[in-house]
Design a protein around this motif. Structure first.
Motif, PDB file in Angstrom:
ATOM      1  N   PHE A   1       0.828  -1.208   0.000  1.00 27.24           N
ATOM      2  CA  PHE A   1       0.000   0.000   0.000  1.00 27.24           C
ATOM      3  C   PHE A   1       0.865   1.261   0.000  1.00 27.24           C
TER       4      PHE A   1
ATOM      5  N   TRP B   1       6.898   1.729   1.957  1.00 21.09           N
ATOM      6  CA  TRP B   1       7.672   0.752   2.726  1.00 21.09           C
ATOM      7  C   TRP B   1       7.717  -0.587   1.998  1.00 21.09           C
TER       8      TRP B   1
ATOM      9  N   VAL C   1       4.277  -8.055   3.503  1.00 22.58           N
ATOM     10  CA  VAL C   1       3.729  -9.022   4.466  1.00 22.58           C
ATOM     11  C   VAL C   1       2.280  -9.314   4.091  1.00 22.58           C
TER      12      VAL C   1
ATOM     13  N   THR D   1       5.688  -2.012   8.784  1.00 18.90           N
ATOM     14  CA  THR D   1       5.998  -0.812   9.575  1.00 18.90           C
ATOM     15  C   THR D   1       4.771  -0.253  10.287  1.00 18.90           C
ATOM     16  N   CYS D   2       3.624  -0.299   9.642  1.00 19.99           N
ATOM     17  CA  CYS D   2       2.411   0.263  10.261  1.00 19.99           C
ATOM     18  C   CYS D   2       1.857  -0.625  11.361  1.00 19.99           C
TER      19      CYS D   2
ATOM     20  N   ILE E   1      -2.949   3.191   4.655  1.00 19.05           N
ATOM     21  CA  ILE E   1      -2.737   1.853   5.221  1.00 19.05           C
ATOM     22  C   ILE E   1      -4.068   1.110   5.417  1.00 19.05           C
TER      23      ILE E   1
HETATM   24  S1  SF4 Z   1       3.767   0.073   6.287  1.00 19.10           S
HETATM   25 FE1  SF4 Z   1       1.848  -1.054   6.410  1.00 19.10          FE
HETATM   26  S2  SF4 Z   1       0.661  -0.223   4.654  1.00 19.10           S
HETATM   27 FE2  SF4 Z   1       2.818   0.282   4.271  1.00 19.10          FE
HETATM   28  S3  SF4 Z   1       3.565  -1.403   2.995  1.00 19.10           S
HETATM   29 FE3  SF4 Z   1       4.055  -1.855   5.174  1.00 19.10          FE
HETATM   30  S4  SF4 Z   1       2.380  -3.151   5.871  1.00 19.10           S
HETATM   31 FE4  SF4 Z   1       1.694  -2.114   3.998  1.00 19.10          FE
END
Ligand code: SF4
Length: 418
Positions: free
Chosen positions: A106, A109, A113, A123-124, A210
Motif C-alpha cells: 500500500f 515501505w 507481508v 511498519t504500520c 494503510i
Molecule cells: S507500512 Fe503497512 S501499509 Fe505500508 S507497505 Fe508496510 S504493511 Fe503495507
C-alpha cells in the motif's frame, strides 16, 4: 446562515480554478467519481482473475473513465444515460486492494507481508482490520473544506510514518486506538455524515493509505442506507454524537443516488499502485508536504525515501489535473532546510496550486518536554515556531508566487505584514 455555495471563498480565482470539480460534487451538481466508476463494466470476474489481469483491466478501464469523466465534466453526457454495470470498475479496485493486502505494498515501505494472516507485521503494525478512532463534522479544516456544515472526517488508527512531533499521536501511535470498523460500517458513517450536512468525506488518520482495502470497499458500498439498527454500533466512535444533527437525504442527492465528494487527507507516502487505485475515486486531495530533504525525514519521522516518494506522488496528481490543496507545517528550526525547499519545489513543479502554510505547530509526543515520551534528542523541536519563522515562510511563499493567502490566513494567528 450562508450556504456552502455562496461562501465568498468560491469567488477567488485560484480557489475556483483548483477546486472546481470538488465544488460541483459537494453541491450535487456533478456526480462523485465513484458513481462514474459504477457505470464502467469490467469484462472479467474480479475474484477469479490473476492479479496481473486485474491491473491490465484497471489500466483499460481507467482510460474509459477519463473519456466519460471529461464528457460529464463538460455537460456533454449525463450519468442518467449510463446504466450501472456489474461487475464494474469499482469491483476491480476492491479486488486489487484485497490482493495487495496479501503482500502489502500500500505504501512506499513495500513490506510485502500478508496482512490477512497477521503472523508478520509491516511498519504500520496493522493486520487486515481497520479501526476508526473517531468520526465527526470537522470545523477546523480550511474554509472550502469545512464550509458551513463541516468536513465529514473519519480518523483511522495508525500510521506508516513515525513523526516524533505527531500532532495526533494518540491516533497514529496506538494501533489499538478506536473501534473496529468493517467496510460496511465505514460506508454507514460516510452516509450519516453526508446526510447530516457535511460537504465531503475526509479520510484521514494516522494515515488512510494503510486502510486502502477497507476504504475502497466502503466506497463501493455507498448508497442511501436504511439501517437504523447498525447506527448505534458505529455511533460509539462519533465524537459529536451528542449534537442534534438532522439527517436529510437532500444533502446527498444526485439523480436519486447517494453522492459525496471523497477527500484524501494524506502524508502521500503511498505506492504508485495505491495512487493508481485512488485516482478515479478521489474528488479532492489534501496532501501534506512536510520535509524538504531526507535527512530531516529520517531524523524526525524515521522515514527513508521521503522526498522522492512524496514529491513524485504530488507531481503525479498535479499532472493528472486533480483538485488539490497542499498543506505544509512550518516547524521550528526547519524553515531553511524544509519549508523553503518544499515551497520552492511546489512553485516549480505544481504552479498555481493553493498551499496552506500552517503556523499551528506545537511541541507534541517526543518533542514535548511535558510528555512522558519526551526525547531530549528532539529538543530543537520543543518549542512553537517564532513569529519571524512563520513570517519568513509567508514571505518566501509570496516571493515564489504561490497562491497561499486565501487558504492560509483565515485562521492564522499571525498578521500578514511582510
Ligand atoms: S507500512 Fe503497512 S501499509 Fe505500508 S507497505 Fe508496510 S504493511 Fe503495507
Amino acid at each position: 446562515m450562508l450556504s456552502f455555495a455562496s461562501l465568498k471563498v468560491w469567488e477567488k480565482p485560484e480557489i475556483k480554478r483548483n477546486l472546481w470539480w470538488y465544488y460541483e460534487v459537494a453541491n450535487n451538481r456533478k456526480p462523485a467519481k465513484y458513481l462514474i466508476c459504477r457505470r464502467i463494466p469490467a469484462e472479467i470476474n474480479p475474484t477469479k482473475a490473476e492479479e496481473n489481469t486485474l491491473w491490465d483491466m484497471h489500466e483499460k478501464l481507467s482510460k474509459e473513465f477519463q473519456g466519460l469523466f471529461n464528457k460529464i465534466a463538460e455537460d456533454k453526457l449525463s450519468l442518467k444515460e449510463l446504466p450501472i454495470a456489474k461487475p464494474n470498475f469499482l469491483d476491480i479496485k476492491v479486488e486489487l486492494a484485497k490482493r495487495m493486502l496479501k503482500h502489502c505494498n500500500f505504501c512506499r515501505w513495500n513490506c510485502r507481508v500478508d496482512r490477512t494472516l497477521g503472523t508478520k507485521h509491516g511498519t504500520c503494525q496493522l493486520e487486515s482490520e481497520s479501526r476508526v478512532s473517531s468520526y465527526f463534522h470537522h470545523r477546523g479544516e480550511e474554509l472550502p473544506i469545512r464550509g458551513t456544515g463541516g468536513s465529514g472526517t473519519i480518523f483511522f488508527t495508525s500510521c506508516n510514518m513515525r513523526c516524533a512531533f505527531c500532532q495526533n499521536g494518540d491516533i497514529s501511535h496506538d494501533k489499538y486506538n478506536g473501534v473496529i470498523f468493517t467496510p460496511y460500517m465505514v460506508a454507514l458513517a460516510m452516509w450519516q455524515l453526508r446526510l447530516e450536512g457535511c460537504h465531503n468525506i475526509n479520510l484521514v488518520g494516522g494515515e488512510p493509505t494503510i486502510h486502502l482495502h477497507t476504504i475502497v470497499e466502503a466506497i463501493s458500498l455507498l448508497r442511501f442506507f436504511d439501517d437504523r439498527k447498525t447506527l448505534p454500533q458505529i455511533m460509539i466512535a462519533k465524537a459529536d454524537g451528542f449534537l442534534p444533527y438532522r439527517m436529510n437525504k437532500g444533502n446527498a442527492l444526485y439523480h436519486d443516488e447517494f453522492n459525496t465528494p471523497i477527500l484524501w487527507n494524506s502524508n502521500m507516502f503511498m505506492s504508485r499502485e495505491t495512487l493508481t487505485i485512488l485516482r478515479e475515486i478521489v474528488d479532492i486531495w489534501l496532501p501534506d508536504f512536510k520535509f524538504g530533504n531526507n535527512k530531516c525525514a529520517v531524523r524526525l519521522s524515521r522515514t527513508p525515501w521521503y522526498f522522492e516518494t512524496v514529491s513524485d506522488n504530488h507531481r503525479t496528481i498535479y499532472e493528472w489535473g486533480e483538485n488539490i490543496v497542499i498543506r505544509h507545517l512550518v516547524m521550528p528550526n526547519h524553515v531553511e532546510c524544509c519549508t523553503k525547499p518544499v515551497l520552492r519545489w511546489i512553485a516549480e513543479n505544481m504552479p498555481g496550486v493553493p498551499v496552506n502554510v500552517m503556523d499551528q505547530y506545537h511541541p507534541d509526543c517526543a518533542c514535548n518536554p511535558n510528555d512522558p515520551n519526551y526525547d531530549p534528542r528532539y529538543s530543537d523541536m520543543a518549542r512553537y515556531p517564532t513569529r519571524d519563522e512563520v513570517l519568513e515562510a509567508y514571505r518566501y511563499a509570496q516571493e515564489l508566487g504561490i497562491p497561499f493567502e486565501e487558504i492560509t490566513f483565515e485562521r492564522s494567528v499571525y498578521g500578514y505584514n511582510v
